[in-house]
Design an enzyme around this catalytic site. Structure first.
Site, PDB file in Angstrom:
ATOM      1  N   GLU A   6       0.796  -1.226   0.000  1.00 25.34           N
ATOM      2  CA  GLU A   6       0.000   0.000   0.000  1.00 25.34           C
ATOM      3  C   GLU A   6       0.831   1.279   0.000  1.00 25.34           C
ATOM      4  O   GLU A   6       0.263   2.361   0.097  1.00 25.34           O
ATOM      5  CB  GLU A   6      -0.956  -0.020   1.194  1.00 25.34           C
ATOM      6  CG  GLU A   6      -2.023  -1.088   1.052  1.00 25.34           C
ATOM      7  CD  GLU A   6      -2.996  -1.105   2.218  1.00 25.34           C
ATOM      8  OE1 GLU A   6      -2.772  -0.370   3.199  1.00 25.34           O
ATOM      9  OE2 GLU A   6      -3.977  -1.863   2.135  1.00 25.34           O
TER      10      GLU A   6
ATOM     11  N   LYS B  95       5.930  -1.735   1.282  1.00 26.30           N
ATOM     12  CA  LYS B  95       5.363  -1.840   2.631  1.00 26.30           C
ATOM     13  C   LYS B  95       5.274  -3.291   3.113  1.00 26.30           C
ATOM     14  O   LYS B  95       5.453  -3.582   4.282  1.00 26.30           O
ATOM     15  CB  LYS B  95       3.964  -1.216   2.625  1.00 26.30           C
ATOM     16  CG  LYS B  95       3.282  -1.178   3.971  1.00 26.30           C
ATOM     17  CD  LYS B  95       1.902  -0.538   3.860  1.00 26.30           C
ATOM     18  CE  LYS B  95       1.211  -0.466   5.215  1.00 26.30           C
ATOM     19  NZ  LYS B  95      -0.189  -0.053   5.093  1.00 26.30           N
ATOM     20  N   GLN B  96       4.959  -4.204   2.218  1.00 22.48           N
ATOM     21  CA  GLN B  96       4.721  -5.598   2.643  1.00 22.48           C
ATOM     22  C   GLN B  96       4.818  -6.523   1.434  1.00 22.48           C
ATOM     23  O   GLN B  96       4.848  -6.056   0.298  1.00 22.48           O
ATOM     24  CB  GLN B  96       3.334  -5.707   3.269  1.00 22.48           C
ATOM     25  CG  GLN B  96       2.195  -5.453   2.302  1.00 22.48           C
ATOM     26  CD  GLN B  96       0.913  -5.055   3.008  1.00 22.48           C
ATOM     27  OE1 GLN B  96       0.667  -3.882   3.245  1.00 22.48           O
ATOM     28  NE2 GLN B  96       0.098  -6.035   3.349  1.00 22.48           N
TER      29      GLN B  96
HETATM   30  C1  BGC Z   1      -2.115  -3.293   5.366  1.00 24.99           C
HETATM   31  C2  BGC Z   1      -3.232  -4.069   4.708  1.00 24.99           C
HETATM   32  C3  BGC Z   1      -4.116  -4.650   5.785  1.00 24.99           C
HETATM   33  C4  BGC Z   1      -4.600  -3.583   6.735  1.00 24.99           C
HETATM   34  C5  BGC Z   1      -5.377  -4.159   7.889  1.00 24.99           C
HETATM   35  C6  BGC Z   1      -2.712  -2.247   6.278  1.00 24.99           C
HETATM   36  O1  BGC Z   1      -1.711  -1.538   6.915  1.00 24.99           O
HETATM   37  O2  BGC Z   1      -1.316  -2.687   4.385  1.00 24.99           O
HETATM   38  O3  BGC Z   1      -2.712  -5.100   3.899  1.00 24.99           O
HETATM   39  O4  BGC Z   1      -5.190  -5.291   5.199  1.00 24.99           O
HETATM   40  O5  BGC Z   1      -3.500  -2.887   7.258  1.00 24.99           O
HETATM   41  O6  BGC Z   1      -4.573  -4.982   8.657  1.00 24.99           O
END
Ligand code: BGC
Length: 942
Positions: A694, A806-807
């Site tokens: 994100e 980010k992930q």
């Molecule tokens: C993450 C998402 C996640 C959400 C709720 C966000 O910070 O990037 O992937 O679904 O948090 O945990």
């Protein structure tokens, strides 16, 4: 040293007067011509004199006065026999252990139900050595009530938690457990039944003969792989600890705030599905009337940890039992010292009920207690009030409150009962919105008062046919309920749960405890009986994300349940079925056919992602785009359905519910795909999306999104074929209802064949999205050494413009579709993306999948590091945001890293395989799972 004192029982522990009791009863029985044997005598162990006689009389009708005469006679015989007692009658090992205790300066005393205890210890020659003698005259409530041991500890001036009880009777062990004390049970295993299994601070030996002081000290240690322990109270950690000590029943959950309150606390009780409207974030779970409400004053001084002096503090979350305990020794500003024990659980067996037991013992002087406990309806979500309270009142011994959420109109009944030792009826006060009980008690030093509080919730949304009389239902749940009965059922339910769900890790206590903690937090949040709700991103443990359900549920959390508690997994998938209407509205609103699932979902399935939220500093509002364009959630749900089906073989679910979800959301993908031409080739694009990473929004052709959309359409086509073969009527019906024509299928196939996937066949590199590699490069050392989120450091736009992640995004895709990618693809993408990732301060969703991925490419040390980052997400709070609630996705990912990563579990058509790759210091990894209804055990030993 943790061991501060020892309390010994007399009979069967220090000496064997049990033999004299037997001989005295036997004499009486023979005189009365009553059958009585040594075997029958076993039943009298730890039992009061009156009850013993009743057992010997075996139903013979004898009036109370005659019984009294008989008991006196028996006691006379017994006392005559006692004259023969001498120091030689001390049992083997006793003298040695007393000598060791003396040498170590550890005081000890006697706590026995016997009324002749003083005589016996004098005869034994140890009276002078005992720092306290508590006997059958000392307290009113006999064992298994905790009073005698609490008295002993108070007189020894030691917090109960630090005082070991040595007992030979089950009733005595129960009393020690109730008193919050560790215990050594002497005697055969059978005598103690389930006590040994359920209470890990109860140890057993045959006798004291082979027990040393070192053994006793070791027994004081809690089982560190089953207990989360806080040994010091630190107000700065308050909110983090409230999250960690969350308990739940699957119906509701409560953060670990103190019963008596504390300034700045964030107490919270949330129940699945009880949402109310709020500004900005649309809807949120409403903080329920507080069932833990409790207030105590001592000689007019309020008991609270910011008042007076805290002399001892220990909090233990017993994961095995699902019980939270707190031991406090506190001195009031006027000098009264109290030992307080708090024990609570949210019943897993009776999921709408919470139970709280408080023991208060006066330690140093007589004092007057004033205690109130009730239902506190004056609760808010931060500053937002969600409840309007209606009637309140009292029915028999139960107080109740009827409340309604202000906007969504959900009716809630809350009922509470209180039992206080030594008090027949407690007064009731009806403050508006806060009915409560009030009790006054005067305590002498050593005296204990016990409060058992039971609270039940019932809501009109519980079941369609139960809409009326929420108060009646809540009240009914408490009729005839007792704390002890509820606890027994609760412990049995947790024992059964762990039997299936535990993961055993040997060689790494921290990893073992952390794994159990993460699974515990998933279990307490999982809806056991309700298929209209699911687990939110922060479970029911905090206001973070307002209780909304994300892809976290299907991709991270659900596999644990699909493999271990399929019934619960099914409930959570049914939630998506029941919210299809909202998903259809979202699709229609965006101009598509079919179902487009909400990025954040609540009751109805309509999109509830807030559009604007305050920025990191709380100064400006930031536009959140995920609700508009993070579209991969629809295929994530389809993925979870297929995974559930593969594991369980639940054809009926797939036919009746899963297929409809998958096929209707395939419609959405078919319509959302944008036909284009690239280099003269026809293709389909998904532009303007957000992928899992994100830090980048409004990107084109995110590979995760595109490939999962393609996979979704492939799955929809083959699923329809499966339906046609096996359930042709259903297939026809779905095709008609969802308007899946031959043209639709041809279009889906066209999208499958032509969707843009930037996967370089030569190198194996997958482009995270179309122009990812045109974004600014960032120094890798800068990324590695960042001490804050890269989005905070670079700014939202700055991160968006850079190659920082980010992930897991591409790596995530590799894990989900792991059989489809070769080693080169794994390696190239690992090498490319891992150094660009914000492992520590990006999303907590990353580390568990990185651990799994590291196992796939043979990087075992790295796998362990990522695993521990995930496993510690809440216990150690490395991101500093655990106060918002449990990182549920990370918790679910922990199980996947263990099962799919370290154990390498894979399912085939009809069988499964494992590829063990344990961290080098682990000696064992073992867990159970169900495959098509059959339970299997994975047990890997290094
Ligand atoms: C993450 C998402 C996640 C959400 C709720 C966000 O910070 O990037 O992937 O679904 O948090 O945990």
């Amino acid at each position: 040293m943790i061991l501060k004192a020892v309390l010994f029982d007399l009979d069967g522990v220090l000496t064997d007067t049990a033999e004299y009791h037997y001989l005295a009863w036997k004499k009486l029985a023979d005189e009365e011509r009553l059958p009585f044997s040594r075997q029958a005598n076993e039943k009298l162990r730890g039992v009061s004199r009156h009850e013993s006689l009743r057992l010997i009389l075996a139903g013979r009708d004898v009036d109370e006065a005659t019984m009294q005469l008989m008991m006196d006679r028996k006691n006379g015989y017994y006392q005559q026999l006692l004259n023969q007692v001498s120091p030689q009658d001390l049992l083997p090992g006793v003298v040695r252990i007393l000598d060791e205790l003396d040498a170590a300066g550890i005081p000890y005393g006697l706590a026995s139900a016997s009324r002749n205890a003083a005589t016996v210890v004098a005869q034994l020659g140890i009276a002078q050595r005992l720092a306290v003698v508590a006997d059958g005259y000392t307290v009113n409530r006999p064992k298994p009530a905790p009073d005698l041991f609490r008295y002993g500890a108070a007189m020894l001036n030691v917090p109960p938690d630090r005082c070991l009880v040595v007992e030979d009777a089950a009733a005595g062990i129960e009393a020690a457990v109730s008193a919050g004390m560790p215990a050594l049970a002497l005697g055969p295993v059978e005598r103690f039944d389930t006590l040994l299994d359920q209470h890990r601070r109860v140890h057993r030996r045959d006798s004291l003969a082979d027990v040393s002081l070192v053994d006793l000290q070791e027994m004081m240690l809690a089982d560190e792989t089953w207990s989360v322990i806080q040994s010091e109270f630190d107000p700065a950690q308050q909110h983090h600890m409230e999250t960690v000590f969350t308990l739940g029943s699957g119906y509701f959950a409560s953060r670990g705030s103190f019963e008596e309150g504390y300034p700045g606390e964030r107490p919270l009780t949330l129940a699945h599905g009880i949402f109310d409207d709020m500004p900005v974030a649309v809807t949120e779970l409403a903080n329920l009337p507080n069932w833990l409400d409790f207030a105590l004053t001592v000689d007019g001084q309020t008991f609270r940890l910011d008042n007076g002096t805290l002399l001892y503090f220990k909090r233990t979350l017993n994961l095995y039992q699902g019980v939270l305990q707190r031991q406090v020794r506190w001195q009031s500003p006027t000098g009264v010292v109290l030992d307080l024990s708090f024990e609570r659980f949210t019943s897993y067996a009776q999921e709408q009920v919470g139970a709280l037991r408080v023991l208060v013992t006066a330690v140093n002087q007589p004092c007057d207690l004033h205690f109130t406990a009730g239902i506190n309806g004056h609760v808010a979500n931060d500053d937002l009030l969600h409840w309007r309270h209606g009637d309140q009142g009292q029915t028999d011994e139960t107080i109740w409150l009827c409340s309604q959420t202000r906007h969504s109109g959900i009716q809630l009944g809350t009922a509470a009962r209180l039992a206080v030792s030594g008090v027949a009826t407690v007064a009731v006060q009806q403050c508006p919105g806060q009915p409560c009980f009030g009790v006054e008690r005067r305590l002498a030093p050593g005296q204990t008062v016990q409060f058992d509080k039971l609270v039940a919730y019932a809501a009109d949304r519980d079941a369609v046919d139960q809409a009326d009389d929420v108060v009646g239902r809540a009240t009914a749940l408490l009729v005839d309920a007792t704390y002890d009965d509820l606890k027994l059922a609760h412990l049995a339910a947790w024992a059964r749960l762990w039997d299936d769900c535990d993961v055993i890790i040997e060689g790494d206590d921290e990893a073992q405890l952390a794994a159990r903690f993460n699974l515990f937090q998933l279990l307490v949040a999982a809806p056991q009986h309700d298929e209209r709700v699911s687990i939110g991103a922060k479970t029911l443990s905090g206001l973070g994300y307002r209780g909304h359900v994300f892809w976290d549920t299907e991709i991270f959390i659900l596999p644990f349940f699909s493999y271990i508690r399929p019934r619960i997994a099914r409930n959570m998938l049914m939630y998506r079925y029941h919210t299809l209407a909202g998903a259809r509205r979202k699709a229609a609103g965006n101009g598509y056919r079919g179902a487009q699932f909400a990025w954040e979902s609540a009751v109805s399935g309509d999109e509830v992602t807030p559009r604007w939220v305050p920025d990191f500093e709380g100064k400006e509002l930031v536009r959140i785009w995920t609700g508009d364009i993070e579209i991969h959630i629809s295929s994530d749900i389809a993925y979870a359905i297929m995974q559930y089906w593969q594991v369980t073989g639940d054809d009926a679910f797939l036919r009746d519910y899963g297929a409809e979800i998958i096929l209707d959301s395939a419609h959405f993908w078919g319509d959302r795909a944008e036909p284009e031409e690239v280099d003269g080739q026809r293709c389909y694009a998904f532009r303007d999306v957000i992928g899992p990473d994100e830090y980048h929004d409004h990107v084109d052709n995110n590979t995760f999104t595109n490939r999962m959309a393609q996979w979704h359409l492939e799955t929809a086509v083959s699923l329809l074929r499966w339906l046609q073969t096996n359930y042709s009527v259903k297939a026809q019906q779905l095709r008609a209802d969802l308007q899946i024509t031959d043209d639709t299928l041809a279009h889906w196939q066209d999208v499958i064949d032509h969707v843009l996937i930037y996967h370089d066949a030569d190198t194996g590199l997958m482009h995270q999205f179309e122009d990812f590699f045109q974004r600014k490069t960032v120094d890798l050392e800068f990324i590695r050494s960042a001490r804050k989120s890269l989005q905070v450091i670079l700014g939202i736009e700055g991160a968006n413009a850079s190659q920082v992640i980010k992930q897991a995004d591409v790596i995530m895709l590799l894990c989900l579709l792991r059989d489809q990618y070769d080693q080169k693809t794994w390696q190239t993408n690992w090498d490319t993306y891992m150094p660009l990732t914000d492992h520590r301060y990006g999303s907590s969703l990353g580390p568990s999948f990185h651990a799994w991925a590291a196992c796939e490419i043979g990087r075992f040390d790295e796998a362990y590091e990522h695993f521990m980052l995930a496993a510690r997400a809440d216990l150690r709070n490395p991101r500093g945001n655990a106060e918002d609630g449990i990182h549920a996705a990370s918790a679910g990912g922990v199980w996947q890293a263990l099962a799919f990563g370290f154990a390498g579990l894979r399912l085939g058509e009809n069988d499964f395989s494992t590829t063990p790759r344990l961290p080098s210091h682990w000696r064992r990894l073992s867990f159970k799972f169900y495959f098509r209804g059959q339970q299997h055990t994975v047990d890997i030993r290094a």
